[in-house]
Scaffold this active site. Structure first.
Site: not given
Ligand code: CTP
Length: 226
Positions: A21-24, A88
């Site tokens: 995943s990502n930091r959004s 994101a």
């Protein structure tokens, strides 16, 4: 006016207990959905797993993967006047997620990734004629140039550019410093402000674009034939 807003990251399974995943956090998308709701729009929020409380009073479609978000966006687009892609979505997914938990002793040294669908680019045909589509561009260098490229590549009316490396901008924080780009319009560099104020600035521009699109084309000035 009906507006569809996406928020948050997506998750792509590595195995049943792990994901990429990502930091959004979803803060920016939620702020836009709330601001549109306050202005009286009919809002649909399509949300990946958020790290902030969900807004109340509007329908929220929950998704996990980029493919699920793409499906939800495509369905919502047929009746939308505005789409704001503040999410994101993960750009890559494990090519072959394991169906059982990968044990430490047999873990592979590397993961093979496959690209996910680009939601904005792949839903161009699902857009209503005259709909306003806003994308975000999260960059870490030469942000405005990157944003201009996305305006064309993803057939957008407006791009909200921010530099993830700048203090007070980007993921997780309550503030943002963005530049608004639109086709044929001047770049509008906004100061560091709360994500709520950024949301209002974006919606002001969207409102102006909608009004311009609705305005009847002025009659052509008659030209004298020789
Ligand atoms: N986006 C999308 N589908 C994806 C990834 C991103 O529709 N699979 C949207 C985002 O919601 C955002 C815009 O595209 O509105 C730009 O996202 P960004 O991550 O900045 O750009 P990418 O297209 O992923 O390109 P790159 O990572 O190469 O900069």
């Amino acid at each position: 006016r009906r507006i569809v807003v996406t928020a948050g990251p997506t998750r792509e399974a590595v195995d049943p207990v792990r994901f990429l995943s990502n930091r959004s956090s979803g803060k920016m998308g939620v702020a836009i959905a709330e601001a549109a709701w306050r202005r009286g729009a009919e809002v649909t929020l399509i949300a990946g797993p958020l790290s902030v409380p969900e807004p109340k009073g509007m329908p929220v479609v929950h998704v996990e993967t980029t493919a699920e978000m793409a499906r939800a966006v495509s369905e919502a687009l047929s009746t939308a006047d505005v789409l704001v892609m503040a999410a994101a979505p993960a750009d890559f997914r494990p090519a072959a997620p394991a169906t059982t938990k990968i044990k430490k002793a047999s873990a592979p040294a590397s993961l093979v990734l496959a690209p996910t669908q680009d939601i904005l680019a792949s839903t161009v045909a699902d857009r209503r004629v005259g709909a306003i589509v806003v994308g975000f561009a999260l960059e870490t260098n030469d942000a405005v140039r990157g944003g201009r490229a996305k305006l064309d590549a993803k057939a957008l009316d407006m791009v909200v550019v921010n530099d993830a490396t700048e203090r007070g901008a980007g993921f997780g924080v309550d503030t943002n410093r963005v530049t608004l780009l639109s086709k044929g319009g001047p770049d509008e560099e906004l100061p560091l402000m709360s994500k709520h104020d950024v949301a209002d600035a974006i919606l002001d521009r969207v409102g102006a674009l909608l009004a311009a699109r609705r305005a009847p084309t002025p009659p052509a000035t008659p030209t004298r034939r020789r």
